[in-house]
Design an enzyme around this catalytic site. Sequence first.
Site, PDB file in Angstrom:
ATOM      1  N   CYS A 115       0.811  -1.156   0.067  1.00  0.00           N
ATOM      2  CA  CYS A 115      -0.051  -0.021  -0.185  1.00  0.00           C
ATOM      3  C   CYS A 115       0.932   1.158   0.135  1.00  0.00           C
ATOM      4  O   CYS A 115       1.636   1.551   1.010  1.00  0.00           O
ATOM      5  CB  CYS A 115      -0.914   0.114   1.275  1.00  0.00           C
ATOM      6  SG  CYS A 115      -1.777   1.526   1.181  1.00  0.00           S
ATOM      7  N   MET A 158      -4.378   5.281  -5.485  1.00  0.00           N
ATOM      8  CA  MET A 158      -3.659   4.268  -4.767  1.00  0.00           C
ATOM      9  C   MET A 158      -2.293   4.655  -4.972  1.00  0.00           C
ATOM     10  O   MET A 158      -1.781   4.988  -6.138  1.00  0.00           O
ATOM     11  CB  MET A 158      -3.579   2.728  -5.085  1.00  0.00           C
ATOM     12  CG  MET A 158      -5.083   2.378  -5.098  1.00  0.00           C
ATOM     13  SD  MET A 158      -5.883   2.715  -6.433  1.00  0.00           S
ATOM     14  CE  MET A 158      -5.576   1.398  -7.652  1.00  0.00           C
TER      15      MET A 158
END
Length: 396
Positions: free
Chosen positions: A102, A318
């Site tokens: 992430c 993201m």
Amino acid sequence: MIKQLKIAATYMRGGTSKGVFFALDDLPAAAQQPGPARDALLLRVIGSPDPYGKHTDGMGGATSSTSKAVILSRSTQPEHDVDYLFGQVAIDKPFVDWSGNCGNLTAAVGAVAISQGLVDASRIPRDGLCTVRIWQANIHKTILAQVPMAAGEVVECGDFELDGVTFPAAEVQITFVDPADDSDGGSMFPTGQLVDELEVPTSLVPSGKLKATLINAGIPTIFVNAADIGYQGTELQPDINGDEAALARFEQLRAYGALKMGLINQLDDISARQHTPKIAFVAPAASYQASSGKTIAADDIDLCVRALSMGKLHHAMMGTAAVAIAAAAAIPGTLVNLAAGGGERELLRFGHPSGTLKVGASAQCRDGQWQVRQVVMSRSARVLMEGWVRIPEDSF
């Protein structure tokens, strides 16, 4: 009587995501190793699986951006400070995906590592920037975080504004070092091509063929042209997330891309890879109104990008997908590069549903193979809560 178990944790915002951060040593012994016990514990912390899709009985936020868990430990790698392991927790399934990083929560790793004593005190300046050397354990890559310090403490408040985040905070510069997955001597383009032609059912694309750039930099990502699938590239979440047929179509296209990338052996295997690969669509720069109501002018961006995460259009971008965007844009001939106008470029500003993001990449071609040595972007992070999370002791 079943009692509640207390586990030390920090609830952090990193970039446009939120997650629950744990020190490895603070987890119960059974969850300190990978396996069903760890997954069950994190599922219960987040509140999954939740058939209501609300995460009412957990720390999750019922979106792909807020259903995340992080485990940190002192690094086992030379010349690194902290090992960072990321788990993407499914909302409606008993599943934790460990297949990728992430990028947004990466911005919070440095601050937590400093606060938890995982960074050697001799490397932490009283004032200035502390370079935290992060080993990303999911993908085995190095990330450098420049964490601002003042009077010996991490600085969280500031005037850096990040589209997709409501309030300003202190800027944290993140450098993804050698982000492409070429560890086995291969190319960051799994097929060896800058642009592939996917053969898909005519029910998905009338011609049965779809151009795609398949890249593994930051995170495995499938880029397609918005126009080829009937979109403008300026869509916001309600335009896609409210259309179940559209979401199912994207998931099928993602499966065909994953198969072409060699990430799965058959189309049905995609259900076990919810976090990766990502699928995104690109378009030339165009003016639009962001989800905040702010007008994004075509002259202020190089292209438009929309990406899906965990089966839904992401509300911003993201961080790992931004790495893939930067890497692909820096290489002439990819769909991302062509949408941005083509040619060589090191800096890029793209438009996403919440606004814009600037990223930089350094690429070069050696012996016919493209290499991206680093991607740089700025994010921010802030502690939201720290103390203990509680789960029933029979949860794992």
